[in-house]
Scaffold this motif. Structure first.
Motif, PDB file in Angstrom:
ATOM      1  N   GLY A 144      -9.940  -4.121   7.924  1.00  0.00           N
ATOM      2  CA  GLY A 144     -10.271  -3.006   8.812  1.00  0.00           C
ATOM      3  C   GLY A 144      -9.275  -1.762   8.557  1.00  0.00           C
ATOM      4  N   ALA A 145      -8.497  -1.774   7.685  1.00  0.00           N
ATOM      5  CA  ALA A 145      -7.520  -0.731   7.492  1.00  0.00           C
ATOM      6  C   ALA A 145      -7.893  -0.059   6.038  1.00  0.00           C
ATOM      7  CB  ALA A 145      -6.022  -1.204   7.573  1.00  0.00           C
ATOM      8  N   PRO A 146      -7.401   1.088   5.970  1.00  0.00           N
ATOM      9  CA  PRO A 146      -7.368   1.682   4.734  1.00  0.00           C
ATOM     10  C   PRO A 146      -6.184   1.327   3.884  1.00  0.00           C
ATOM     11  CG  PRO A 146      -6.901   3.147   6.395  1.00  0.00           C
ATOM     12  CD  PRO A 146      -7.072   2.050   7.004  1.00  0.00           C
ATOM     13  N   LYS A 176       0.822   3.868  -1.648  1.00  0.00           N
ATOM     14  CA  LYS A 176       1.814   3.135  -0.926  1.00  0.00           C
ATOM     15  C   LYS A 176       2.141   1.627  -1.816  1.00  0.00           C
ATOM     16  CE  LYS A 176       1.122   4.993   3.626  1.00  0.00           C
ATOM     17  NZ  LYS A 176       1.094   4.427   5.154  1.00  0.00           N
ATOM     18  N   ASN A 177       3.337   0.983  -1.409  1.00  0.00           N
ATOM     19  CA  ASN A 177       3.376  -0.241  -1.922  1.00  0.00           C
ATOM     20  C   ASN A 177       2.780  -1.710  -1.313  1.00  0.00           C
ATOM     21  OD1 ASN A 177       5.283  -1.769  -0.199  1.00  0.00           O
ATOM     22  ND2 ASN A 177       6.653  -0.129  -0.648  1.00  0.00           N
ATOM     23  N   ILE A 178       2.694  -2.316  -2.118  1.00  0.00           N
ATOM     24  CA  ILE A 178       1.979  -3.865  -1.610  1.00  0.00           C
ATOM     25  C   ILE A 178       2.486  -4.183  -0.021  1.00  0.00           C
ATOM     26  CG2 ILE A 178       1.684  -6.161  -1.780  1.00  0.00           C
ATOM     27  CD1 ILE A 178       2.165  -5.591  -4.963  1.00  0.00           C
ATOM     28  N   VAL A 179       3.612  -4.153   0.384  1.00  0.00           N
ATOM     29  CA  VAL A 179       3.969  -4.578   1.475  1.00  0.00           C
ATOM     30  C   VAL A 179       3.587  -3.507   2.474  1.00  0.00           C
ATOM     31  CG1 VAL A 179       6.075  -4.976   3.048  1.00  0.00           C
ATOM     32  CG2 VAL A 179       5.779  -6.026   0.885  1.00  0.00           C
ATOM     33  N   ALA A 186      -0.110  -4.058   3.240  1.00  0.00           N
ATOM     34  CA  ALA A 186      -0.467  -5.506   3.615  1.00  0.00           C
ATOM     35  C   ALA A 186      -0.221  -5.527   5.170  1.00  0.00           C
ATOM     36  CB  ALA A 186       0.072  -6.433   2.857  1.00  0.00           C
ATOM     37  N   VAL A 187       0.630  -4.723   5.449  1.00  0.00           N
ATOM     38  CA  VAL A 187       1.106  -4.969   7.053  1.00  0.00           C
ATOM     39  C   VAL A 187       0.042  -4.076   8.087  1.00  0.00           C
ATOM     40  CG1 VAL A 187       3.669  -5.027   6.801  1.00  0.00           C
ATOM     41  CG2 VAL A 187       2.409  -2.898   7.181  1.00  0.00           C
ATOM     42  N   ASN A 188      -0.751  -3.523   7.483  1.00  0.00           N
ATOM     43  CA  ASN A 188      -1.984  -2.927   8.120  1.00  0.00           C
ATOM     44  C   ASN A 188      -3.240  -3.739   8.234  1.00  0.00           C
ATOM     45  OD1 ASN A 188      -0.237  -0.488   8.893  1.00  0.00           O
ATOM     46  ND2 ASN A 188      -0.587   0.266   6.730  1.00  0.00           N
ATOM     47  N   SER A 189      -3.087  -4.738   7.303  1.00  0.00           N
ATOM     48  CA  SER A 189      -4.478  -5.528   7.251  1.00  0.00           C
ATOM     49  C   SER A 189      -4.444  -6.640   8.460  1.00  0.00           C
ATOM     50  CB  SER A 189      -4.584  -6.153   5.871  1.00  0.00           C
ATOM     51  OG  SER A 189      -5.716  -7.157   5.735  1.00  0.00           O
TER      52      SER A 189
END
Length: 185
Positions: free
Chosen positions: A31-33, A38-41, A44-47
């Motif tokens: 649900g997140a762009p 931006k890096n992997i972390v 990922a924190v937005n998913s």
């Protein structure tokens, strides 16, 4: 007044178009762009589909590594993949005394390369239908192309399917998968 409203709509449209362009080449994840700058972390924190993975990465002390220059290819299991593990597995892995095992499991999802799905498919085809993928955790995954999807077989025989491919990151790429890949015991 009409000019003022038109200018406001135009500015809002330009800002929205700019935000869309920032991730236009990337699929939405959880649900997140996902932003390729931006890096992997950071992505990922937005998913909402990767909260367990993010918690595990933090518990294993791998945040700094996955924020590094890379390049990395991360096969990122969704929360449901962790939920499908035997009861208590995730809680056990997250305990401080099991950090080494958690790190091993997580690094079996990371490859030290920027491997987009077309490159993986080519390697699979070049190798006659199965390509060995060596992870930074020392695991060897078997990549295959199956019905237009990439599958990965772990060292225990478990098979994960890439459900969202080619999520570009500033330090590599994420491929979302539907199963946790496990090292041999």
């Amino acid at each position: 007044m009409f000019k003022s409203m038109l200018r406001t709509v135009t500015v809002a449209s330009i800002l929205a178009a700019g935000a869309f362009a920032a991730h236009a080449g990337n699929p939405m994840v959880g649900g997140a762009p996902m932003y390729d700058n931006k890096n992997i972390v950071e992505n990922a924190v937005n998913s909402k589909d990767h909260t367990t993975l993010v918690a595990a990465v933090k518990a294993a002390g791998l945040v700094e590594t996955l924020q590094g220059a890379g390049p990395f290819t991360v096969f990122a299991p969704v929360n449901a993949a962790f939920d499908a593990l035997p009861a208590g597995t995730v809680d056990t892995l997250l305990k401080p005394e099991n950090k080494d095992m958690l790190t091993k499991v997580l690094t079996c999802h990371v490859v030290s390369a920027n491997a987009m799905s077309d490159a993986i498919n080519k390697m699979v085809m070049d190798d006659g239908g199965t390509h060995d993928v060596k992870t930074v955790g020392g695991c060897v995954l078997k990549a295959k192309a199956d019905g237009g999807k990439i599958t990965l077989t772990d060292e225990t025989g478990g098979v994960a399917t890439v459900t969202i491919a080619d999520v570009k990151q500033s330090n590599g790429v994420i491929h979302v998968i539907d199963k946790v890949l496990l090292p041999k015991s």
